[in-house]
Design a protein around this motif. Sequence first.
Motif, PDB file in Angstrom:
ATOM      1  N   UNK A   1     -15.025  -2.603   2.337  1.00 16.66           N
ATOM      2  CA  UNK A   1     -15.444  -1.349   2.964  1.00 16.66           C
ATOM      3  C   UNK A   1     -16.674  -0.790   2.252  1.00 16.66           C
ATOM      4  N   UNK A   2     -16.595  -0.705   0.936  1.00 22.56           N
ATOM      5  CA  UNK A   2     -17.710  -0.148   0.171  1.00 22.56           C
ATOM      6  C   UNK A   2     -18.930  -1.054   0.227  1.00 22.56           C
ATOM      7  N   UNK A   3     -18.695  -2.365   0.185  1.00 19.86           N
ATOM      8  CA  UNK A   3     -19.816  -3.305   0.279  1.00 19.86           C
ATOM      9  C   UNK A   3     -20.503  -3.177   1.628  1.00 19.86           C
TER      10      UNK A   3
ATOM     11  N   UNK B   1      11.200   5.757   7.260  1.00 25.67           N
ATOM     12  CA  UNK B   1      11.079   6.372   8.582  1.00 25.67           C
ATOM     13  C   UNK B   1      10.486   7.773   8.518  1.00 25.67           C
ATOM     14  N   UNK B   2      10.623   8.458   7.379  1.00 26.40           N
ATOM     15  CA  UNK B   2      10.107   9.811   7.281  1.00 26.40           C
ATOM     16  C   UNK B   2       8.669   9.881   6.822  1.00 26.40           C
ATOM     17  N   UNK B   3       8.062   8.744   6.570  1.00 19.44           N
ATOM     18  CA  UNK B   3       6.692   8.707   6.080  1.00 19.44           C
ATOM     19  C   UNK B   3       5.704   8.671   7.244  1.00 19.44           C
ATOM     20  N   UNK B   4       4.705   9.495   7.175  1.00 18.74           N
ATOM     21  CA  UNK B   4       3.688   9.549   8.221  1.00 18.74           C
ATOM     22  C   UNK B   4       2.586   8.547   7.880  1.00 18.74           C
ATOM     23  N   UNK B   5       2.683   7.357   8.449  1.00 18.36           N
ATOM     24  CA  UNK B   5       1.719   6.294   8.152  1.00 18.36           C
ATOM     25  C   UNK B   5       0.316   6.664   8.630  1.00 18.36           C
ATOM     26  N   UNK B   6       0.247   7.381   9.738  1.00 14.91           N
ATOM     27  CA  UNK B   6      -1.057   7.784  10.250  1.00 14.91           C
ATOM     28  C   UNK B   6      -1.771   8.681   9.248  1.00 14.91           C
ATOM     29  N   UNK B   7      -1.076   9.681   8.721  1.00 15.84           N
ATOM     30  CA  UNK B   7      -1.698  10.585   7.760  1.00 15.84           C
ATOM     31  C   UNK B   7      -2.096   9.848   6.482  1.00 15.84           C
ATOM     32  N   UNK B   8      -1.237   8.929   6.029  1.00 15.85           N
ATOM     33  CA  UNK B   8      -1.565   8.154   4.841  1.00 15.85           C
ATOM     34  C   UNK B   8      -2.833   7.328   5.070  1.00 15.85           C
ATOM     35  N   UNK B   9      -2.934   6.718   6.247  1.00 17.01           N
ATOM     36  CA  UNK B   9      -4.124   5.933   6.576  1.00 17.01           C
ATOM     37  C   UNK B   9      -5.353   6.829   6.676  1.00 17.01           C
ATOM     38  N   UNK B  10      -5.194   8.001   7.288  1.00 22.95           N
ATOM     39  CA  UNK B  10      -6.325   8.921   7.428  1.00 22.95           C
ATOM     40  C   UNK B  10      -6.839   9.390   6.072  1.00 22.95           C
ATOM     41  N   UNK B  11      -5.917   9.751   5.183  1.00 25.56           N
ATOM     42  CA  UNK B  11      -6.321  10.259   3.870  1.00 25.56           C
ATOM     43  C   UNK B  11      -6.985   9.166   3.042  1.00 25.56           C
ATOM     44  N   UNK B  12      -6.403   7.973   3.041  1.00 30.48           N
ATOM     45  CA  UNK B  12      -6.975   6.890   2.239  1.00 30.48           C
ATOM     46  C   UNK B  12      -8.318   6.437   2.797  1.00 30.48           C
ATOM     47  N   UNK B  13      -8.445   6.392   4.138  1.00 28.75           N
ATOM     48  CA  UNK B  13      -9.729   6.030   4.754  1.00 28.75           C
ATOM     49  C   UNK B  13     -10.779   7.089   4.427  1.00 28.75           C
TER      50      UNK B  13
ATOM     51  N   UNK C   1     -10.913   8.892   1.792  1.00 21.34           N
ATOM     52  CA  UNK C   1     -11.313   8.697   0.407  1.00 21.34           C
ATOM     53  C   UNK C   1     -12.391   7.609   0.305  1.00 21.34           C
ATOM     54  N   UNK C   2     -12.202   6.532   1.033  1.00 23.99           N
ATOM     55  CA  UNK C   2     -13.193   5.457   1.018  1.00 23.99           C
ATOM     56  C   UNK C   2     -14.512   5.921   1.638  1.00 23.99           C
ATOM     57  N   UNK C   3     -14.411   6.726   2.695  1.00 25.85           N
ATOM     58  CA  UNK C   3     -15.629   7.246   3.320  1.00 25.85           C
ATOM     59  C   UNK C   3     -16.389   8.150   2.350  1.00 25.85           C
TER      60      UNK C   3
ATOM     61  N   UNK D   1     -14.401   2.323  -9.440  1.00 16.69           N
ATOM     62  CA  UNK D   1     -13.969   3.251  -8.393  1.00 16.69           C
ATOM     63  C   UNK D   1     -13.134   2.527  -7.341  1.00 16.69           C
ATOM     64  N   UNK D   2     -13.537   1.323  -6.983  1.00 18.57           N
ATOM     65  CA  UNK D   2     -12.800   0.539  -5.997  1.00 18.57           C
ATOM     66  C   UNK D   2     -11.398   0.233  -6.494  1.00 18.57           C
ATOM     67  N   UNK D   3     -11.292  -0.196  -7.738  1.00 24.05           N
ATOM     68  CA  UNK D   3      -9.983  -0.523  -8.312  1.00 24.05           C
ATOM     69  C   UNK D   3      -9.092   0.713  -8.387  1.00 24.05           C
ATOM     70  N   UNK D   4      -9.683   1.852  -8.716  1.00 23.51           N
ATOM     71  CA  UNK D   4      -8.907   3.094  -8.780  1.00 23.51           C
ATOM     72  C   UNK D   4      -8.417   3.500  -7.388  1.00 23.51           C
ATOM     73  N   UNK D   5      -9.260   3.304  -6.390  1.00 18.74           N
ATOM     74  CA  UNK D   5      -8.857   3.620  -5.018  1.00 18.74           C
ATOM     75  C   UNK D   5      -7.686   2.747  -4.588  1.00 18.74           C
ATOM     76  N   UNK D   6      -7.744   1.469  -4.911  1.00 18.74           N
ATOM     77  CA  UNK D   6      -6.646   0.556  -4.578  1.00 18.74           C
ATOM     78  C   UNK D   6      -5.352   1.020  -5.230  1.00 18.74           C
ATOM     79  N   UNK D   7      -5.429   1.366  -6.518  1.00 16.44           N
ATOM     80  CA  UNK D   7      -4.242   1.797  -7.250  1.00 16.44           C
ATOM     81  C   UNK D   7      -3.637   3.060  -6.638  1.00 16.44           C
ATOM     82  N   UNK D   8      -4.487   3.986  -6.232  1.00 18.05           N
ATOM     83  CA  UNK D   8      -3.997   5.228  -5.645  1.00 18.05           C
ATOM     84  C   UNK D   8      -3.323   4.995  -4.291  1.00 18.05           C
TER      85      UNK D   8
END
Length: 206
Positions: A94-96, A154-166, A168-170, A190-197
Amino acid sequence: MTYKKSYHHGNLHQELLEEATRMIGEQGVDGISMRALAERVGVSRTAAYHHFKDKNALLCAIAEQGFEKWQAHFAQLMRERDMNSWLTAFVHAYLDFSREHPEEYDLMFGRPVWKNGAPTESLKTASFACFQHYVDLIRVDLIRSWQDKGKSATGTDCLRLAQVSWSMLHGMSRLLNDGIYLDKNSIDAMSDSAVAMILAAIQSPD
């Protein structure tokens, strides 16, 4: 004026996209016009308008091409089913991509098209499909990870998790493209830290 034979060979559409991308890199979005583009390529304005009805359509096509390039690369990442491996590859890719294709990236995610312009339906489809693939991978790996721990996701909002992590990359990509971070070691860290988070959010129950 002598027009290029490429028009008669049927590849003027791609030639206009490539030249427009170069012009944006040189002059910015405000510095490009259909007339100037036609002159640079060596065709009439009528020929250029045959492929793109106006500047907005041209910018949307450049952005859509960027998503198509990213989707092709994303398909390769999806072959790797180990969560750590594909996510690491995704973040670095993504960053590349944002750094190697700054003009396309700015149109893919920037205001010239999405706020100041009018995104075409085909661009919307390409962009949403790209993000949906990421959401699907997050959902599959989150469920697998939690099931391994004997818990329910089942209680985890995958959409929100994807939105927040995306997002962060943006944000990281904007810092890179705006010249705030240029050192490669910092970018890799920074890339490695993003992966870990992101992994921590996927793997750890509330």
